[in-house]
Design an enzyme around this catalytic site. Sequence first.
Site, PDB file in Angstrom:
ATOM      1  N   ARG A   2       0.839  -1.210   0.000  1.00 39.09           N
ATOM      2  CA  ARG A   2       0.000   0.000   0.000  1.00 39.09           C
ATOM      3  C   ARG A   2       0.869   1.254   0.000  1.00 39.09           C
ATOM      4  NH1 ARG A   2      -2.508  -4.137  -0.787  1.00 39.09           N
ATOM      5  NH2 ARG A   2      -4.575  -4.582   0.046  1.00 39.09           N
ATOM      6  N   ASP A 450     -12.644  -7.727   9.940  1.00 36.85           N
ATOM      7  CA  ASP A 450     -11.566  -8.184   9.057  1.00 36.85           C
ATOM      8  C   ASP A 450     -10.478  -8.958   9.799  1.00 36.85           C
ATOM      9  OD1 ASP A 450     -12.861  -7.003   6.975  1.00 36.85           O
ATOM     10  OD2 ASP A 450     -11.634  -5.192   6.957  1.00 36.85           O
ATOM     11  N   LYS A 472      -8.581  -8.573  13.502  1.00 42.79           N
ATOM     12  CA  LYS A 472      -7.970  -7.279  13.825  1.00 42.79           C
ATOM     13  C   LYS A 472      -8.391  -6.786  15.208  1.00 42.79           C
ATOM     14  CE  LYS A 472      -7.188  -5.339   9.229  1.00 42.79           C
ATOM     15  NZ  LYS A 472      -7.465  -4.235   8.300  1.00 42.79           N
ATOM     16  N   CYS A 576     -21.269   1.284 -22.605  1.00 45.51           N
ATOM     17  CA  CYS A 576     -20.804   1.102 -23.988  1.00 45.51           C
ATOM     18  C   CYS A 576     -19.286   1.284 -24.085  1.00 45.51           C
ATOM     19  CB  CYS A 576     -21.523   2.059 -24.941  1.00 45.51           C
ATOM     20  SG  CYS A 576     -21.096   3.793 -24.721  1.00 45.51           S
TER      21      CYS A 576
END
Length: 1003
Positions: A2, A450, A472, A576
Amino acid sequence: SRQRYVLGDTAMQKMAQSHVFLSGVGGLGVEIGKLGSALTVHDTKQCTKWDLGINFFIHEDDITSQRNRAEATLHRIAELNPYVRVAASTVPLDETTDLSFLKQYQCVILTEVSLLLQKKINDFCHAQQPPIKFISADVYGICSRLFCDFGDEFEVLDTTGEEPKEIFISNITQSNPGIVTCLENHPHRLETGQFLTFREVNGMSCLNGSTHQITVVSPYSFSIGNTSDMEPYLHGGIAVQVKTPKTFYFERLEKQITNPLCLVADFSKPQAPLQIHVAMLALNHFEENFGRRPNIGCLQDAEEMLKIAMSISETLENKPQVNGDVVKWLSRTAQGFLAPLAAAVGGVASQEVLKAVTGKFSPLQQWLYIDMLDIVTPMEKMGSEEFLPRGDRYDALRACIGDSLCQKLHDLNVFLVGCGAIGCEMLKNFALLGVGTGQDKGLVTITDPDLIEKSNLNRQFLFRPHHIQKPKSYTAAEATLNINPYLKIDSYINKVCPATENTYSDEFYTKQDVIVTALDNVEARRYIDSRCVANLRPLIDSGTMGTKGHTEVIVPHLTESYNSHRDPPEEEIPFCTLKSFPAAIEHTIQWARDKFESSFSHKPSLFNKFWQTYPSAEEVLQRIKSGESLEGCFHVIKTLSRRPRSWTQCVELARVKFEKYFSHKALQLLHSFPLDTRLKDGSLFWQSPKRPPFPVKFEFNDPLHYGFIVSAAKLFATVYCVPFTEKDLSEETIFKIISAVKVPEFRPSNKVVQTDETARKPDHIPVSSEDERNAIFQLEKSILSNEALENDLQMKPISFEKDDDSNGHIDFVTAASNLRAKMYNIEPADRFKTKRIAGKIIPAIATATAAVSGLVALELIKVVGGYPGDAYKNCFLNLAIPIMVLTETAEVRRTEIRNGISFTIWDRWTIYGKEDFTLLDFINAVREKYGIEPTMVVQGVKMLYVPVMPGHIKRLKLTMQKLVKPSADKKYVDLTVSFAPETDGEEDLPGPPVRYYFVQEDN
């Protein structure tokens, strides 16, 4: 990973090769020490009880063992990153020290060092060739400062860290200067003086490959110099921003003291930095004169410091006005230390260290002052005994805010939602402040669903490698108790969102004194904000993205809420564009991500759901033969009939998909829209941003082509439960299979290609009668071939996981995206960039999270102290530029109904009913109690009473119990009411929420 998205690989490599010297491992030094580069920590002081309230890496056994602070924190800093060398030094550093040992370092950071020694070391660093980058930082009581000197000249290659902008061009004039216009509704967001290079310009082709400095004309146009002699512009073209180096100039500390260049954070107090500058210089001189800091609450010391400040002001170039209150409060609190202030300035200082050793981002020039002077007004009335030490771990805090406010923090009930990067930093701040440590009151409740991932470790500093795959919240709670074992903490793994509404009741929210959110999910934030408003609870929200961060304070009856403002919606890529007309690599990555979701998750899930509803193929065949329409039947049977049953068939399927995606698709589009196709206005169909595709011819030896086959085949094998071996993955085996594949020839279709950018993806594709007949035939064939047995009616859906490099998910998306990019002549993206975009990864760095969490904790102190509205500050910062903007919170808006009746978002009307209370009784009760009669009553999305709707007048006689249908344990319901407008034809007037209790409560 990160952090790589923030700094980039070049800066990360420079950081890895750098060596930093940090003197002073107190509360501020340890914050800066988290930065994660090779580090020597220096300190000559022993650990004391005082350190427990300011230094999260010093424990009680360090005090009993009388350890040196550098030696005590060394291994705990080293634990943060096993790849970084950390050493300790305990030798004296004073005016007599030979400073030549500093030549081995690229950056020197000083905390808790006298101003005289700071000047001496700064002079030494500045004189070296190349200069040693110098940073000094201090926290005294409720004020802090940061100073940077990176040498006479400091070159930065990338001042912002932002991705270079790409601008699609719609026109370029033949003139002097030439005016470039962007595509409609796509502002360029450029600044005068920036440089652009051009490519793919048709007509004015001499621009391609050239670089020009621009002048902004409007949000949609800019000039580039003389184009009058060039060929006329025809169509197309992309202008790409070019990053150019910038040189920053620095002065030595000695010079900057007399004429400081300060970053102003709070524009409502533009003189504050200079006033604090003078006050802190006066404090330094006081310390030099008396060998100590001013005594707590000593008026004589404060007067002495004020005299010194007056004389110092005369020696400065601009002779700034001395603020007596600033000097007095700095004197009064100078012996103390505010840990959240250290977190805030420490986060900024850490970012400056990274700039110093990498040359990435714009450095601070040259001073930053952050203060907590907003809290002093109520403390005027407190006696000095409030601030005196009591011999516990909170003495440093007590000297700043007083014992009464310390006790309020100890007795606090706080709910922290999210234990990621900011959450970890917040728990550290809670531990140092003693939040939730009261004997009879106080509790910290945390939740996070998490598990810890490896990518979390660079900034979620409570976690270590051996915590990976552990929850966590539980891990963070345990680590927080290592900082302060007296903290009471309950940890949960619940997700807080509307889907889990019953997890935390209104009763739970009303027990909380404050809620702190540390989330990157906007919808979850909005939901929690709505619960805080409904239950009149303060909320402090924050977030970061790379070097950017924000904080927002929401206080009942004083401020607007998080839901009071809406960020502009994220721009969606038109359907599209994704399907047929990609113009940028982001489009091809999203297309590949959608293909992954469709092929390996969505379709397998629908397949399983269908066969759970209809357990046998024979039953399905019988039903569709009898004319019954079974939802999803055609696609499920198609999947079953084409199901690969061996590794060979998985590879064959991957090869056929390659041809379909990257060759037939291009041929079909060029069949529908040949290259010379023109629109009604005569302009070419294939012009910017539309790019014509060209079929990709499969080449086994092309790593990109081969990579797609292997990654797709592995994923097909996984979802279809086909086993494969290492030998199956060998080039020899893959080549043998592919050589024998009969690739279907392209047959043009007359299907209409969607070109409308506003059109959305259709929910259902209609199935023709021929498709239905074909489905019956295919299913009969599968049954007769014994290929519709129980095992054949199951698939294994795959959930996309970006951080497991062994699962092949990012490999597939990268290969598919880059092949599509090649087909459309779009610049490809490497695996790392593809992973960020496909995985919607938010770049993150510990410096910003530390700074943001410190600012949140400072606001928490104000909330707990019950401060007035003008004391609270919201913040936006970008440490890369760097800027920090502190603003007063938005005052809550009052909505007028009529006749002097008004409400805010924090108001809630209350009506108590009884068992036979009717809707008419409810309406009359609102009129009698609040002076206005509701004309409409709504419960959530359910309209209970709207007079113009058929049958609603009859509802007036129904009881509230019958209308609302509450569960047995439900005591009340929240309703929305509105009122008739004063003039016919206008919209109904809104009202506040009304909480209706089904029975009168005893109290």
